[in-house]
Design an enzyme around this catalytic site. Structure first.
Site, mmCIF file in Angstrom:
data_model
loop_
_atom_site.group_PDB
_atom_site.id
_atom_site.type_symbol
_atom_site.label_atom_id
_atom_site.label_comp_id
_atom_site.label_asym_id
_atom_site.label_seq_id
_atom_site.Cartn_x
_atom_site.Cartn_y
_atom_site.Cartn_z
ATOM 1 N N GLU A 5 10.778 -8.150 -2.944
ATOM 2 C CA GLU A 5 11.254 -6.832 -2.498
ATOM 3 C C GLU A 5 10.670 -6.633 -1.108
ATOM 4 O OE1 GLU A 5 13.240 -4.794 -4.034
ATOM 5 O OE2 GLU A 5 13.300 -5.611 -6.052
ATOM 6 N N LEU A 6 11.493 -6.787 -0.092
ATOM 7 C CA LEU A 6 10.948 -6.883 1.271
ATOM 8 C C LEU A 6 11.367 -5.687 2.134
ATOM 9 C CD1 LEU A 6 11.581 -10.726 1.624
ATOM 10 C CD2 LEU A 6 9.594 -9.537 0.676
ATOM 11 N N TRP A 36 0.813 -1.214 0.000
ATOM 12 C CA TRP A 36 0.000 0.000 0.000
ATOM 13 C C TRP A 36 0.849 1.268 0.000
ATOM 14 C CZ3 TRP A 36 1.735 2.590 4.110
ATOM 15 C CH2 TRP A 36 2.250 1.849 5.168
ATOM 16 N N ASN A 37 2.141 1.176 0.267
ATOM 17 C CA ASN A 37 2.882 2.432 0.468
ATOM 18 C C ASN A 37 3.240 3.146 -0.840
ATOM 19 O OD1 ASN A 37 4.797 0.495 -0.126
ATOM 20 N ND2 ASN A 37 6.297 1.225 1.347
ATOM 21 N N GLY A 53 6.557 -6.286 -0.270
ATOM 22 C CA GLY A 53 5.838 -6.180 0.988
ATOM 23 C C GLY A 53 6.764 -6.528 2.146
ATOM 24 N N SER A 54 6.171 -6.999 3.216
ATOM 25 C CA SER A 54 6.959 -7.242 4.430
ATOM 26 C C SER A 54 7.773 -8.534 4.304
ATOM 27 C CB SER A 54 6.018 -7.339 5.625
ATOM 28 O OG SER A 54 5.126 -8.407 5.422
ATOM 29 N N GLU A 101 11.908 -2.223 11.491
ATOM 30 C CA GLU A 101 11.546 -1.201 10.522
ATOM 31 C C GLU A 101 10.517 -0.270 11.179
ATOM 32 O OE1 GLU A 101 9.647 -2.974 7.115
ATOM 33 O OE2 GLU A 101 10.653 -1.593 5.760
ATOM 34 N N ALA A 125 -2.613 -4.231 -2.589
ATOM 35 C CA ALA A 125 -2.927 -4.193 -1.155
ATOM 36 C C ALA A 125 -4.378 -3.756 -0.966
ATOM 37 C CB ALA A 125 -1.990 -3.230 -0.449
ATOM 38 N N SER A 126 -5.023 -4.318 0.039
ATOM 39 C CA SER A 126 -6.449 -4.027 0.244
ATOM 40 C C SER A 126 -6.686 -2.575 0.649
ATOM 41 C CB SER A 126 -7.018 -4.965 1.303
ATOM 42 O OG SER A 126 -6.990 -6.282 0.811
ATOM 43 N N CYS A 137 10.231 1.548 2.187
ATOM 44 C CA CYS A 137 11.130 0.439 2.511
ATOM 45 C C CYS A 137 12.581 0.900 2.547
ATOM 46 C CB CYS A 137 10.964 -0.669 1.496
ATOM 47 S SG CYS A 137 11.184 -0.078 -0.185
ATOM 48 N N LYS A 165 -2.562 -8.754 -7.433
ATOM 49 C CA LYS A 165 -3.364 -8.486 -6.237
ATOM 50 C C LYS A 165 -2.772 -7.279 -5.510
ATOM 51 C CE LYS A 165 -3.488 -9.076 -2.068
ATOM 52 N NZ LYS A 165 -4.271 -7.915 -1.612
HETATM 53 P P1 NAP Z 1 2.444 -6.747 3.678
HETATM 54 O O1 NAP Z 1 1.560 -6.808 4.839
HETATM 55 O O2 NAP Z 1 3.482 -7.783 3.524
HETATM 56 O O3 NAP Z 1 1.472 -6.714 2.411
HETATM 57 C C1 NAP Z 1 1.967 -6.589 1.110
HETATM 58 C C2 NAP Z 1 1.006 -7.253 0.157
HETATM 59 O O4 NAP Z 1 0.944 -8.636 0.466
HETATM 60 C C3 NAP Z 1 -0.427 -6.745 0.228
HETATM 61 O O5 NAP Z 1 -0.983 -6.772 -1.058
HETATM 62 C C4 NAP Z 1 -1.097 -7.771 1.108
HETATM 63 O O6 NAP Z 1 -2.478 -7.865 0.881
HETATM 64 C C5 NAP Z 1 -0.401 -9.015 0.643
HETATM 65 N N1 NAP Z 1 -0.453 -10.134 1.582
HETATM 66 C C6 NAP Z 1 -0.435 -10.104 2.929
HETATM 67 N N2 NAP Z 1 -0.511 -11.372 3.419
HETATM 68 C C7 NAP Z 1 -0.579 -12.200 2.344
HETATM 69 C C8 NAP Z 1 -0.679 -13.614 2.187
HETATM 70 N N3 NAP Z 1 -0.720 -14.438 3.230
HETATM 71 N N4 NAP Z 1 -0.738 -14.110 0.941
HETATM 72 C C9 NAP Z 1 -0.699 -13.293 -0.130
HETATM 73 N N5 NAP Z 1 -0.613 -11.957 -0.043
HETATM 74 C C10 NAP Z 1 -0.528 -11.413 1.184
HETATM 75 O O7 NAP Z 1 3.240 -5.378 3.582
HETATM 76 P P2 NAP Z 1 2.676 -3.907 3.653
HETATM 77 O O8 NAP Z 1 2.435 -3.559 5.054
HETATM 78 O O9 NAP Z 1 1.555 -3.716 2.681
HETATM 79 O O10 NAP Z 1 3.891 -3.102 3.050
HETATM 80 C C11 NAP Z 1 4.899 -2.631 3.825
HETATM 81 C C12 NAP Z 1 6.131 -3.516 3.712
HETATM 82 O O11 NAP Z 1 6.529 -3.568 2.349
HETATM 83 C C13 NAP Z 1 7.317 -2.960 4.457
HETATM 84 O O12 NAP Z 1 7.997 -3.985 5.127
HETATM 85 C C14 NAP Z 1 8.175 -2.362 3.355
HETATM 86 O O13 NAP Z 1 9.530 -2.269 3.696
HETATM 87 C C15 NAP Z 1 7.919 -3.314 2.250
HETATM 88 N N6 NAP Z 1 8.227 -2.683 0.969
HETATM 89 C C16 NAP Z 1 9.339 -3.094 0.296
HETATM 90 C C17 NAP Z 1 9.692 -2.496 -0.894
HETATM 91 C C18 NAP Z 1 10.908 -2.938 -1.644
HETATM 92 O O14 NAP Z 1 11.027 -2.583 -2.821
HETATM 93 N N7 NAP Z 1 11.806 -3.695 -1.067
HETATM 94 C C19 NAP Z 1 8.897 -1.465 -1.420
HETATM 95 C C20 NAP Z 1 7.765 -1.065 -0.712
HETATM 96 C C21 NAP Z 1 7.454 -1.710 0.485
HETATM 97 P P3 NAP Z 1 -3.558 -7.215 1.888
HETATM 98 O O15 NAP Z 1 -3.299 -5.770 1.881
HETATM 99 O O16 NAP Z 1 -4.846 -7.593 1.271
HETATM 100 O O17 NAP Z 1 -3.333 -7.849 3.205
#
Ligand code: NAP
Length: 487
Positions: free
Chosen positions: A257-258, A158-159, A235-236, A388, A184-185, A291, A182
């Site tokens: 990309e975490l 979502w960010n 994502g995370s 983080e 982020a919700s 991130c 898919k």
């Molecule tokens: P997140 O909770 O991991 O969610 C990311 C995505 O994964 C969302 O679309 C989420 O969907 C989905 N998701 C969650 N649980 C899942 C599962 N069990 N199966 C399939 N999909 C699932 O992360 P976030 O809070 O949105 O984003 C922040 C994180 O992203 C931070 O840690 C940040 O550092 C990282 N990030 C990394 C980069 C990079 O390039 N390295 C760039 C941006 C962000 P829902 O929203 O529907 O739950």
């Protein structure tokens, strides 16, 4: 919201499957909230497993055709998609700020960056050369060709909802892959608007499909499907590890990309104003929810007090508020849980001896706002050193020697971005090469671009986005060994 858009059709409340806008099979929906006001922006489908299977089938059918579309035609459609994004920038900014919260000026920067991936990958695919390999023995001629990997599952956070999707979609579609996305919700409308523009750009049905809804349900279909040959996830780290495990039985290629825990190292010889400006840009963009955000400021003792003074001046000058309002520089966090988590990190640091110079609590603007915060006296024992932050909190720690700075910087499981400010060329090389990070910003903090590889090591993931490496990640190298030649 539609009445505030020049083109209300960009706001889509349905999933995009095989070129059609659709509700969930069972009609279930999911609300979308404006984090600045708490107001309901509308709802999107809570897609079912069957919906996900339909999207995967559509992507599989489209792949057979799209991979054969000539490069010039693929490139022209991608370029048009990027142009349409620029033409509709005002509406796209508004949608992004409404559902994500960032100030409009930042939204513009993100969307333009997202758009920049389309022309770049439209060109780069023209250089996806194979090799003619020197023959290892008589009678044979080996050569290689790059081919698209197939159907790709894409899960975005979502960010940066308006730049993460283009960073994946542009190289994937240029390569000839097709996508099941898919978003982020919390931020589905940005992805749906991009899908609408892809349709207008002439990207055929099934090449990109966007499913909204429960991540577990959709994620399971994507990870378990043998048709999906790659997962690209941002994502995370926690979710990334789980998805990697879920993809193991079908042995998918992974781009992950975490999370990060970026050190921001300022040496005594740094140019102070540049270091302070870099700190502001790196730490507080998107209210600290990036991130590659500086997570730990490591500042050499000789410049420490001046750096702290300079940063405090900037932190005191931030204007917190609704990202739609002129002059606002820091918007809300994504939800109330994020505010609780950030406050927990700050209170933990204070309880372990940190000094509070600014902020330090939830903001009076509302339940999803947090005060821009400045702490000194960071130590390794504080959670903020390890975790983080994902909020507008800068924590500063003094150090004495170069070796100490490198040791502190590398004392984390993460390895995404790092920064160093110095004017000593020898030191810059020594420290850059010693930092265990995928990216090192040297006297500069703007790391993401279409031309350069973006990605991490250790628990920050694998694979690279942007650059020719980002294109390679959507292709496989195939060998053709021709025999019987000298007989
Ligand atoms: P997140 O909770 O991991 O969610 C990311 C995505 O994964 C969302 O679309 C989420 O969907 C989905 N998701 C969650 N649980 C899942 C599962 N069990 N199966 C399939 N999909 C699932 O992360 P976030 O809070 O949105 O984003 C922040 C994180 O992203 C931070 O840690 C940040 O550092 C990282 N990030 C990394 C980069 C990079 O390039 N390295 C760039 C941006 C962000 P829902 O929203 O529907 O739950």
């Amino acid at each position: 919201m539609p009445k505030h858009l020049k083109d209300p059709d960009l706001l889509r409340h349905q999933a995009y499957i095989n070129g059609q806008w659709q509700d969930a099979e069972n009609g279930a929906t999911l609300p979308v909230i404006n984090p600045a006001t708490g107001e309901d922006l509308g709802s999107v489908p809570r897609c079912t497993a069957n919906d996900a299977r339909a999207a995967i089938a559509a992507a599989e059918a489209a792949f057979a055709v799209w991979r054969k579309v000539p490069l010039q035609e693929r490139g022209a459609k991608l370029r048009r998609w990027g142009e349409l994004i620029e033409e509709h920038i005002d509406d796209l900014c508004r949608i992004l700020t409404l559902e994500q919260g960032k100030p409009l000026a930042e939204a513009r920067g993100e969307i333009l960056q997202g758009a920049s991936y389309f022309p770049w990958f439209a060109e780069e695919i023209r250089r996806a050369y194979g090799d003619v390999v020197p023959a290892p023995r008589a009678g044979v001629r080996p050569l290689t060709q790059k081919q698209p990997i197939g159907v790709v599952g894409v899960i975005t956070p979502w960010n940066f909802p308006s730049s993460m999707l283009p960073r994946k979609a542009a190289p994937a579609i240029a390569a000839g892959c097709t996508l099941v996305v898919k978003p982020a919700s919390a931020t589905p409308y940005c992805a749906l608007a991009l899908a609408e523009l892809s349709r207008r750009a002439g990207i055929p049905a099934g090449v990109i499909n966007v499913l909204t809804g429960d991540s577990g349900t959709i994620g399971r279909e994507i990870t378990q499907s043998p048709v999906v040959r790659k997962l690209s996830f941002t994502g995370s780290t926690e979710v990334g590890k789980q998805l990697a495990a879920d993809c193991a039985p079908t042995l998918k290629r992974l781009s992950l990309e975490l999370g990060g825990n970026a050190p921001f190292i300022v040496f005594d010889d740094a140019q102070l104003d540049a270091a302070v400006a870099g700190a502001v840009g790196s730490k507080f963009r998107n209210a600290g929810q990036t991130c590659i955000c500086a997570n730990r400021f490591l500042v050499q003792r000789g410049i420490h007090d001046a750096f702290v003074r300079g940063l405090k001046e900037k932190v005191d000058a931030f204007r917190v508020g609704n990202g739609l309002d002129a002059g606002v520089t820091i918007g809300p966090l994504i939800n109330e849980e994020a505010v609780r988590r950030v406050d927990g990190l700050v209170q933990d640091a204070l309880s372990k001896g940190a000094t509070l110079l600014a902020g330090g609590k939830p903001h009076s603007m509302g339940p999803r706002f947090y005060e821009p915060t400045l702490l000194t006296g960071l130590t390794r024992e504080m959670r903020i050193f390890r975790e983080e932050i994902f909020g507008p909190v800068a924590a500063i720690m003094p150090f004495d020697t170069e070796e100490e700075a490198v040791s502190l910087a590398n004392d984390t499981c993460f390895g995404l971005a790092s920064y160093l400010f110095s004017r000593d060329l020898g030191r810059i090389w020594r420290v850059s090469e010693a930092l265990q990070y995928g990216m090192v910003g040297i006297n500069d903090v703007t790391l993401a671009a279409a031309e350069t590889p973006f990605g991490g090591v250790k628990f920050s993931g694998m694979g690279r986005e942007g650059s020719r490496e980002g294109l390679n990640d959507y292709m496989e190298t195939h060998l053709f060994l021709m025999g019987g030649i000298d007989n």
